[in-house]
Design an enzyme around this catalytic site. Structure first.
Site, PDB file in Angstrom:
ATOM      1  N   SER A 188       0.854  -1.185   0.000  1.00 45.59           N
ATOM      2  CA  SER A 188       0.000   0.000   0.000  1.00 45.59           C
ATOM      3  C   SER A 188       0.898   1.246   0.000  1.00 45.59           C
ATOM      4  CB  SER A 188      -0.960  -0.034   1.187  1.00 45.59           C
ATOM      5  OG  SER A 188      -1.961   0.945   1.051  1.00 45.59           O
ATOM      6  N   ASP A 242      -8.420  -5.271  -6.372  1.00 44.78           N
ATOM      7  CA  ASP A 242      -8.102  -4.255  -5.368  1.00 44.78           C
ATOM      8  C   ASP A 242      -9.007  -3.037  -5.565  1.00 44.78           C
ATOM      9  OD1 ASP A 242      -6.972  -2.439  -3.617  1.00 44.78           O
ATOM     10  OD2 ASP A 242      -4.906  -2.977  -4.120  1.00 44.78           O
ATOM     11  N   HIS A 302      -6.766  -5.775  -1.799  1.00 47.07           N
ATOM     12  CA  HIS A 302      -5.607  -4.986  -1.388  1.00 47.07           C
ATOM     13  C   HIS A 302      -4.703  -5.906  -0.574  1.00 47.07           C
ATOM     14  CE1 HIS A 302      -3.571  -1.216  -1.064  1.00 47.07           C
ATOM     15  NE2 HIS A 302      -3.643  -1.177   0.256  1.00 47.07           N
TER      16      HIS A 302
END
Length: 462
Positions: A322, A397, A429
């Site tokens: 991330s 995602d 994600h």
């Protein structure tokens, strides 16, 4: 809150008529205001405790819905108050933690009157202290859950349970006096016999100077059990890097060595001016400059280790997911003199692709900060890729959209660069499989011969 997120008003509305009125206002013109300040109502439903960084440091204030500010409860202009622990209205006191240990990583328990007087520190500043929270808080940040854990302070506030530790001192638990912090009884301490028998090494906390040449930051370095200070070792930096979120940074909770050290790597965590504890004005250095300030700070942290004979400056990798994936790829692209390899999972490669409420808080809008958005885009630097890069994204995602990684792939291909890609079909994600990531780093940074690694059973034979 306004769209620029540098002004916030707390508003009360008449339940019968809907007529609103402003109870309090926060403003921070040179950056952003806290998105979700903690707010706790007292029993009368009119008075409430409010969190604010209005003086440049995190503090708590007591307000009344009818008459505004009653009293500042904490008034520091050098350290941040951190966590609301317990409100005891009968005793007229608030228990809270603050970053006023002998470094800002060591939280200390305080008690202060609900009139803001007689603030007392109840813990030893040589250690980081954890006391279970007794109240739920509205608008909690991710690192401060809204639901409390087991309460660490007795119902009558006469005693509290204190867990103390540092990065290299394992936890110990005591029962302490809630009025003055004196020890009533030692409850437990950690047994490190097995730790020593396995040959595990304690982590080291070190300091370095940020890219501004002034700010002192901290890092933690972890060592393998087979560590030989006479032999240069490769290193891996585990990173997150996003503003106001202390994840994968230096810490004063006891550090058990990462299992990744046993592949022959040093493992490093680094602060930047994005982490809590340096005051609100330090965060202004990031405003409209994501991907610059924090990236340069962490590169400076690695450079601070270059003079150590066992630190091989030519074999440094970095990995994260991330914002950590974004940080990893930006470090490789912007600081090729520091990083030889990066594993970037689910990276936000261009803030024009991310959701507006988060992005605009720190970057404002692309039309008025084109230079900042361009400087923050990984695609801007794709032609300069020199090290080895492993990219990963999940096809489902819905946080950091796959378009982020695909745009970087396209830019790298157009620049004629070689890199590796792993895809998670129908994954959200998420992160690359750790075994695959370590195979990549072992291949590139070579902590030992590949055959030797296989002989140890750390990666399977093909």
């Amino acid at each position: 809150m306004n769209r620029r997120q540098n002004v916030m008003e707390m508003v009360a509305a008449d339940a019968a008529t809907g007529a609103p009125r402003v109870v309090l206002r926060e403003e921070w013109p040179t950056g952003w205001v806290m998105a979700e300040p903690r707010m706790v109502f007292l029993a009368d439903g009119m008075r409430f405790i409010w969190e604010s960084q209005r003086n440049g440091w995190n503090n708590f204030y007591l307000y009344d819905l009818r008459g505004g500010l009653i009293a500042p409860l904490t008034t520091s202009t050098t350290v941040d108050a951190d966590t609301l622990v317990k409100v005891d209205e009968r005793a007229g006191v608030l228990f809270y933690t603050a970053r006023d240990g002998d470094n800002s990583l060591k939280l200390q328990l305080h008690r202060v009157g609900l009139d803001g007087k007689d603030d007392r520190r109840l813990t030893d500043p040589a250690f980081h202290h954890t006391v279970g929270g007794c109240i739920a808080t509205l608008g909690s940040r991710p690192e401060q859950p809204a639901l409390p854990g087991p309460c660490g302070i007795s119902p009558d506030s006469r005693y509290f349970v204190d867990v103390s530790q540092t990065h290299d001192t394992p936890p110990a638990t005591r029962l302490a006096d809630g009025a003055n912090g004196r020890t009533v009884a030692q409850i437990a301490k950690s047994d490190t016999t097995r730790f020593a028998a396995l040959g595990l090494k304690k982590a080291e906390l070190f300091t370095f100077t940020a890219a501004d040449g002034r700010t002192t930051l901290r890092g933690v370095i972890q060592f393998p059990s087979t560590f030989d200070p006479a032999k240069p070792s490769p290193a891996l930096v585990s990173v997150y890097g996003g503003p106001e979120f202390a994840s994968h940074t230096a810490r004063e909770t006891f550090v058990v060595p990462s299992p990744l050290t046993e592949y022959g790597f040093l493992v490093v965590n680094l602060d930047s001016r994005a982490v809590p504890g340096y005051g609100k004005r330090a965060l202004d250095a990031l405003y409209q400059k994501l991907g610059q300030t924090e990236i340069d700070d962490m590169a400076a942290g690695v450079k601070a280790l270059w003079n150590r004979p066992y630190f091989d400056r030519t074999r440094v990798g970095i990995f994260g997911t991330s914002y950590g994936g974004y940080t990893a790829v930006m470090e490789l692209l912007r600081h090729p003199e520091v990083f030889a390899a990066a594993s970037a999972s689910s990276p936000a490669t261009d803030w024009r692709n991310y959701d507006t409420v988060y992005t605009e808080r720190f970057m404002w809008i692309p039309q008025e900060n084109k230079e900042g958005y361009d400087a923050a885009s990984a695609m801007t630097y794709a032609k300069g890729l020199k090290g080895r890069l492993l990219l990963y994204y999940g096809t489902a995602d819905n946080n950091v959209h796959p378009a982020n990684t695909l745009q970087l792939i396209k830019a790298l291909q157009e620049a004629g660069k070689s890199f590796e890609v792993q895809v998670g079909p129908d994954h959200g994600h998420s992160s690359v499989n750790q075994e695959r990531m370590m195979e990549f780093f072992i291949d590139v940074l070579k902590p030992g011969t590949r055959d030797g690694i296989r002989d140890q059973g750390l990666i399977p034979n093909p």
